[in-house]
Design a protein around this motif. Structure first.
Motif, short mmCIF file in Angstrom:
data_model
loop_
_atom_site.label_atom_id
_atom_site.label_comp_id
_atom_site.label_asym_id
_atom_site.label_seq_id
_atom_site.Cartn_x
_atom_site.Cartn_y
_atom_site.Cartn_z
N LEU A 156 -0.39 6.02 -5.12
CA LEU A 156 -1.07 5.10 -4.22
C LEU A 156 -0.70 3.63 -4.43
CD1 LEU A 156 -4.68 6.63 -4.17
CD2 LEU A 156 -2.91 6.80 -2.42
N GLY B 1 -0.13 1.07 -1.54
CA GLY B 1 -1.12 0.01 -1.38
C GLY B 1 -0.50 -1.37 -1.43
N PHE C 292 -0.48 -3.97 1.61
CA PHE C 292 -1.10 -5.30 1.46
C PHE C 292 -0.10 -6.40 1.78
CE2 PHE C 292 -1.87 -9.05 -1.18
CZ PHE C 292 -3.13 -9.41 -0.74
#
Length: 214
Positions: free
Chosen positions: A25, A29, A33
């Motif tokens: 992840l 992520g 972002f």
């Protein structure tokens, strides 16, 4: 199995699953972002607060419209700059900025950085191995200047060596015989390998002939 040992096994499995999930992840992520931050930053370039709610151009207040406008503007400028007349005007403006005191230092530095990565005169497209610290120690870098006679050095060239997990690097002025061109990997693969600390797998390409002077 005792309750205490069973608890330790359970905690060990949970930690293993946690780090395994984190490995999956975290890259997703961080990438998401970064894209989101870039989108919001560009989108907020549009001064929405200056547009009244009852204004005919009220649609500009919607999220994403600013990003689309900036994207279209960049493409439009790139398109018109390809014409001869507009290209000459841009070159003239470029020449003025590069001669203006104080501004020339900021403009030239930013322009050189962008040219190095995405311009027609890309600098980081000659991946090499450079021998700097020891006879059998090699750094992965990129030739940025094939001739540094202006520094009073004959037979030397400039090699940029990026740092791992950073956007920084160092420039080494070394003798030509200290440089070994990499002809079987792309510049992008070489940059990923260097920045990742050598953990990225290199996809080899057919060896390319080395041009004279490279």
């Amino acid at each position: 199995m005792s309750p205490k040992l069973r608890f330790k096994v359970l905690v060990s499995r949970i930690l293993r699953y946690f780090f395994q999930g984190l490995l999956i992840l975290a890259p997703i992520g961080i990438t998401a972002f970064t894209l989101y931050w870039g989108f919001i930053t560009i989108d907020n370039l549009l001064p929405r607060d200056l547009i009244p709610t009852n204004h005919p151009m009220n649609f500009l207040r919607y999220q994403g419209v600013g990003f689309a406008i900036v994207l279209i503007l960049i493409i439009f400028v790139g398109y018109v700059s390809s014409s001869f007349i507009v290209g000459r005007l841009i070159d003239m403006f470029d020449h003025i900025l590069e001669r203006t005191p104080f501004i020339k230092y900021i403009y030239s530095s930013v322009k050189d950085v962008f040219d190095a990565f995405v311009g027609e005169k890309k600098k980081f497209d000659h991946p090499v191995l450079v021998n700097v610290y020891g006879e059998d120690v090699w750094e992965m870098g990129f030739i940025t200047q094939k001739d540094v006679k202006s520094l009073g050095l004959e037979g030397f060239l400039a090699v940029y060596v990026p740092h791992a997990y950073a956007i920084t690097g160092k420039v080494f002025i070394v003798r030509q015989e200290k440089v070994r061109p990499l002809t079987n990997i792309s510049a992008g693969e070489a940059m990923k390998f260097a920045v990742s600390g050598g953990v990225t797998h290199i996809t080899e390409m057919p060896a390319q002939p080395v041009e004279p002077g490279r």
